[in-house]
Structure formats: structure tokens, C-alpha cells
Design a protein around this motif. Sequence first.
Motif, PDB file in Angstrom:
ATOM      1  N   LEU A  96       0.820  -1.201   0.000  1.00  0.00           N
ATOM      2  CA  LEU A  96       0.000   0.000   0.000  1.00  0.00           C
ATOM      3  C   LEU A  96       0.860   1.260   0.000  1.00  0.00           C
ATOM      4  O   LEU A  96       1.903   1.321   0.660  1.00  0.00           O
ATOM      5  N   ASP A  97       0.401   2.255  -0.727  1.00  0.00           N
ATOM      6  CA  ASP A  97       1.073   3.550  -0.841  1.00  0.00           C
ATOM      7  C   ASP A  97       0.516   4.461   0.254  1.00  0.00           C
ATOM      8  O   ASP A  97      -0.561   5.035   0.107  1.00  0.00           O
ATOM      9  N   ARG A  98       1.250   4.579   1.336  1.00  0.00           N
ATOM     10  CA  ARG A  98       0.749   5.340   2.478  1.00  0.00           C
ATOM     11  C   ARG A  98       0.525   6.810   2.130  1.00  0.00           C
ATOM     12  O   ARG A  98      -0.446   7.425   2.576  1.00  0.00           O
ATOM     13  N   GLU A  99       1.417   7.382   1.341  1.00  0.00           N
ATOM     14  CA  GLU A  99       1.283   8.807   1.013  1.00  0.00           C
ATOM     15  C   GLU A  99       0.067   9.056   0.128  1.00  0.00           C
ATOM     16  O   GLU A  99      -0.622  10.061   0.281  1.00  0.00           O
ATOM     17  N   LEU A 100      -0.192   8.154  -0.818  1.00  0.00           N
ATOM     18  CA  LEU A 100      -1.374   8.306  -1.664  1.00  0.00           C
ATOM     19  C   LEU A 100      -2.640   8.296  -0.818  1.00  0.00           C
ATOM     20  O   LEU A 100      -3.543   9.130  -1.008  1.00  0.00           O
ATOM     21  N   ILE A 101      -2.718   7.360   0.113  1.00  0.00           N
ATOM     22  CA  ILE A 101      -3.923   7.242   0.938  1.00  0.00           C
ATOM     23  C   ILE A 101      -4.016   8.409   1.916  1.00  0.00           C
ATOM     24  O   ILE A 101      -5.102   8.969   2.127  1.00  0.00           O
ATOM     25  N   ARG A 102      -2.894   8.816   2.488  1.00  0.00           N
ATOM     26  CA  ARG A 102      -2.912   9.959   3.403  1.00  0.00           C
ATOM     27  C   ARG A 102      -3.386  11.220   2.692  1.00  0.00           C
ATOM     28  O   ARG A 102      -4.064  12.069   3.303  1.00  0.00           O
ATOM     29  N   ALA A 103      -3.045  11.366   1.425  1.00  0.00           N
ATOM     30  CA  ALA A 103      -3.429  12.558   0.670  1.00  0.00           C
ATOM     31  C   ALA A 103      -4.887  12.533   0.228  1.00  0.00           C
ATOM     32  O   ALA A 103      -5.400  13.561  -0.227  1.00  0.00           O
ATOM     33  N   ASN A 104      -5.534  11.372   0.365  1.00  0.00           N
ATOM     34  CA  ASN A 104      -6.925  11.243  -0.092  1.00  0.00           C
ATOM     35  C   ASN A 104      -7.762  10.541   0.969  1.00  0.00           C
ATOM     36  O   ASN A 104      -8.313   9.457   0.748  1.00  0.00           O
ATOM     37  N   PRO A 105      -7.892  11.136   2.160  1.00  0.00           N
ATOM     38  CA  PRO A 105      -8.603  10.458   3.254  1.00  0.00           C
ATOM     39  C   PRO A 105     -10.090  10.275   2.953  1.00  0.00           C
ATOM     40  O   PRO A 105     -10.755  11.200   2.488  1.00  0.00           O
ATOM     41  N   LYS A 106     -10.566   9.062   3.211  1.00  0.00           N
ATOM     42  CA  LYS A 106     -11.983   8.735   2.983  1.00  0.00           C
ATOM     43  C   LYS A 106     -12.448   7.770   4.065  1.00  0.00           C
ATOM     44  O   LYS A 106     -11.644   6.975   4.566  1.00  0.00           O
ATOM     45  N   PRO A 107     -13.729   7.815   4.424  1.00  0.00           N
ATOM     46  CA  PRO A 107     -14.237   6.816   5.359  1.00  0.00           C
ATOM     47  C   PRO A 107     -14.100   5.414   4.767  1.00  0.00           C
ATOM     48  O   PRO A 107     -14.479   5.177   3.612  1.00  0.00           O
ATOM     49  N   PHE A 108     -13.553   4.506   5.549  1.00  0.00           N
ATOM     50  CA  PHE A 108     -13.333   3.123   5.130  1.00  0.00           C
ATOM     51  C   PHE A 108     -14.079   2.225   6.098  1.00  0.00           C
ATOM     52  O   PHE A 108     -13.918   2.336   7.319  1.00  0.00           O
ATOM     53  N   PHE A 109     -14.899   1.304   5.552  1.00  0.00           N
ATOM     54  CA  PHE A 109     -15.744   0.439   6.369  1.00  0.00           C
ATOM     55  C   PHE A 109     -15.356  -1.021   6.170  1.00  0.00           C
ATOM     56  O   PHE A 109     -15.300  -1.510   5.036  1.00  0.00           O
ATOM     57  N   GLY A 110     -15.119  -1.736   7.277  1.00  0.00           N
ATOM     58  CA  GLY A 110     -14.798  -3.153   7.184  1.00  0.00           C
ATOM     59  C   GLY A 110     -14.583  -3.756   8.560  1.00  0.00           C
ATOM     60  O   GLY A 110     -14.321  -3.038   9.532  1.00  0.00           O
ATOM     61  N   VAL A 111     -14.716  -5.058   8.663  1.00  0.00           N
ATOM     62  CA  VAL A 111     -14.463  -5.781   9.914  1.00  0.00           C
ATOM     63  C   VAL A 111     -13.599  -7.004   9.619  1.00  0.00           C
ATOM     64  O   VAL A 111     -13.180  -7.240   8.493  1.00  0.00           O
ATOM     65  N   SER A 112     -13.344  -7.805  10.651  1.00  0.00           N
ATOM     66  CA  SER A 112     -12.665  -9.086  10.531  1.00  0.00           C
ATOM     67  C   SER A 112     -11.271  -8.887   9.936  1.00  0.00           C
ATOM     68  O   SER A 112     -10.460  -8.162  10.488  1.00  0.00           O
ATOM     69  N   ASP A 113     -10.981  -9.491   8.784  1.00  0.00           N
ATOM     70  CA  ASP A 113      -9.655  -9.368   8.173  1.00  0.00           C
ATOM     71  C   ASP A 113      -9.328  -7.921   7.827  1.00  0.00           C
ATOM     72  O   ASP A 113      -8.158  -7.551   7.702  1.00  0.00           O
ATOM     73  N   ASN A 114     -10.360  -7.084   7.695  1.00  0.00           N
ATOM     74  CA  ASN A 114     -10.133  -5.674   7.407  1.00  0.00           C
ATOM     75  C   ASN A 114      -9.557  -4.912   8.598  1.00  0.00           C
ATOM     76  O   ASN A 114      -9.234  -3.728   8.468  1.00  0.00           O
ATOM     77  N   THR A 115      -9.405  -5.589   9.739  1.00  0.00           N
ATOM     78  CA  THR A 115      -8.634  -5.010  10.840  1.00  0.00           C
ATOM     79  C   THR A 115      -7.252  -4.602  10.349  1.00  0.00           C
ATOM     80  O   THR A 115      -6.664  -3.620  10.836  1.00  0.00           O
ATOM     81  N   ASN A 116      -6.707  -5.329   9.381  1.00  0.00           N
ATOM     82  CA  ASN A 116      -5.403  -4.970   8.812  1.00  0.00           C
ATOM     83  C   ASN A 116      -5.410  -3.556   8.255  1.00  0.00           C
ATOM     84  O   ASN A 116      -4.553  -2.734   8.585  1.00  0.00           O
ATOM     85  N   LEU A 117      -6.371  -3.274   7.391  1.00  0.00           N
ATOM     86  CA  LEU A 117      -6.424  -1.953   6.770  1.00  0.00           C
ATOM     87  C   LEU A 117      -6.832  -0.873   7.767  1.00  0.00           C
ATOM     88  O   LEU A 117      -6.374   0.263   7.673  1.00  0.00           O
ATOM     89  N   LEU A 118      -7.672  -1.219   8.733  1.00  0.00           N
ATOM     90  CA  LEU A 118      -8.039  -0.238   9.750  1.00  0.00           C
ATOM     91  C   LEU A 118      -6.829   0.163  10.579  1.00  0.00           C
ATOM     92  O   LEU A 118      -6.639   1.341  10.891  1.00  0.00           O
ATOM     93  N   ALA A 119      -5.994  -0.820  10.931  1.00  0.00           N
ATOM     94  CA  ALA A 119      -4.768  -0.501  11.664  1.00  0.00           C
ATOM     95  C   ALA A 119      -3.817   0.323  10.799  1.00  0.00           C
ATOM     96  O   ALA A 119      -3.138   1.244  11.286  1.00  0.00           O
TER      97      ALA A 119
END
Length: 348
Positions: A96-119
Motif C-alpha cells: 500500500l502507498d501510504r502517502e497516496l492514501i494519506r493525501a486522499n482520506p476517505k471513510p473506510f468500512f470493514g471488519v474481521s480481516d479488514n482489521t489490517n487496513l483499519l490498523a
Amino acid sequence: MTMPVYPPKPSPGDRVAVVSPGAGLPGLFPRPFELGLERLRKEYGLEPVEYPATRRMGSTPRERADDVHAAFADPDVKAVFTSIGGDDQITVLPLLDRELIRANPKPFFGVSDNTNLLAFLYGTGIVGYHGGTVMTSLGRPGAMNPVTAESLRAALFTPGPYELRPAERFNDIERDWADPATFDAEPQSRPGAGWTWVNADRVVEGRAWGGCLEIVGWLLMADREVPRDLSVFDGGVLFLETSEELPGGEEVFRTLRNMGERGLLGRFSALLMGRPKTWSFEKPNSPGEAERYAAGQREAVLRAMRVYAPDTTIVFDVDLGHTDPQVVMPYGGTVRVDGPARRITVTY
């Protein structure tokens, strides 16, 4: 380490991404997926946009990372929903490109394995939302659970405080998604017994972190997305829940014990423990077996907390995990745990 900020919220009529950074289960079970997409349109007024790997089982970590990047980078997409969880999203994180995502913050919804992306989002400086997957929350047979639907609507559209309440009824027994009859009626439910409080003599307010306990354990083992400076968790609210794999009490204890040895448990001022799922197709527990399983998990949690964080306020059976209903938790957002008043308020 940047403390997370809330991304801008979507409005009815906006386009939202639907991705599968874990498993492409919509390809195997299209019925709950299509139902979830329909409810996004009709009940929330949002227009879902699918990405190439959303319905593809066996997609590579790179393909899934590309979908996540495209969803965050598109200025016309105002939020990102996951279809469901999985078991190898941890392999997507290094891509994952941290700078790309930091520059485009959006609400992200997910549970279970998506704990990875939430962290990952927490470490990137973005508040995420633990809840709201398309196939489970939105694609529930019969209708969305009203508790789930109300919480998701507030998390999507309404900034500010939202009070959680114990579910009067709940369910954790699944029906076969491959059987069309599954979707003809709502799941059966049984009465809830409310929350159980421990050390409820104080008010705690802090940032939330945690998620699915098994995934948190994996992140710790892989040394990913857990801040080196653990002081960022001081005074925070840890929330944890367990999956449909029904980890045994000893496994739960050992994971928490190791978190304690890492120095994590003592940092948080409160722990919200999700109502444990007690039934699966592989382990179709009887009511008595389910009750014993839940009691064993509670004792495992208490055993670890007595050693590593004996004064922490604990609330058991919060509806924030793999059971139904499922409230949305702001991952990195503010949570207030009022022990004397027996109230939990989250800020969306």
C-alpha cells in the motif's frame, strides 16, 4: 505517529467504492453481495462502484492493493466499503502507498480481516470504521438489523457523538448463502442479557484501537501496523472481538497475555469486548455449548487482564463484532466509556 483525524463524510447521491482487499467472496456468493449493493442505493442513497478484484477469488495481493489505491485516489469516490473479510489481507499491507492514501482520506468500512487496513489507516492518520461490510451488515437476509442500520447511517452521514445501547435481541447462527431460501426471512434471534461491566467506577474517554483479536495477533507476530511508541495508546479504548473460527479460551488468553508482555494492555484505560460468536458451520454448538464457550472466553479475558491491567474498565458483550446486530466503531476515533452511568458513546 500522527493521531488520526476524521475524513470528510459522503452525502446521499455520492459514489462509493466497493472492494475486496481480503477475499473475493462476492464471486462465490453473489446473492448477499447484490442485496447489499441494492441497499446501499435504496436505503442510503449511495452509488456503489466495483473494482476489478471485488468478485474475483484468488486475486493477488498486488491486484487488491491496486483496487484500494484506485478507490482512494478517485476524487469522485467519497467512501470505501469492503465486501467482506478474508484471511490474508496482511499480505496486502506492504504494497500500500501510504502517502497516496494519506493525501486522499476517505471513510473506510470493514471488519474481521479488514482489521489490517483499519490498523494501517490508524497509523496513516485517518479514522476508519469497524463495521458496515456489504455482504454481512448490508446483505443480511430479510432486512438490515435496525441497530446495525442506524449505527451505519450515523457513521456515514452524521459527525459527532452517538450513544451505543445493548441489543435487546441478537443472533450468531448463520444460514447457507448458497440456499435461496436463506434470504426469504430474517434470521431468528434470542434475547440479549445486556452488558457486563468490570471496574465501572470511572469515566474513560480516548481513541479507539483494536478489532478482530486473531488479526491483531497476526499483526503483532508480523510486526506490522503497531506503533513503536506505545504511548500513543495511553488512556485509549481497546476494543476486541473474535471471529467465526471460534478461538478457544486458552488461545484468547495467550494472545492477550502476549499483548500484555508487549506492554500493550496496560496502556489502555478501557476494554470493550465484543459479544463472542459461539456458532459456526464447523462448530454448530448447542445452546448449552454456546453458553459455556462464551463464559470460557470471558474468564480468559479476565484472567489476562487481572495480571496485566487489573484496574482497566471492561465491558463485555458489546455488539461490535461478528454477531448480529453489529454497531460501527470509529477506529482511531473518540470513544467515551462512562462506568457510573453504564453508557458508551462513540464519536463518528
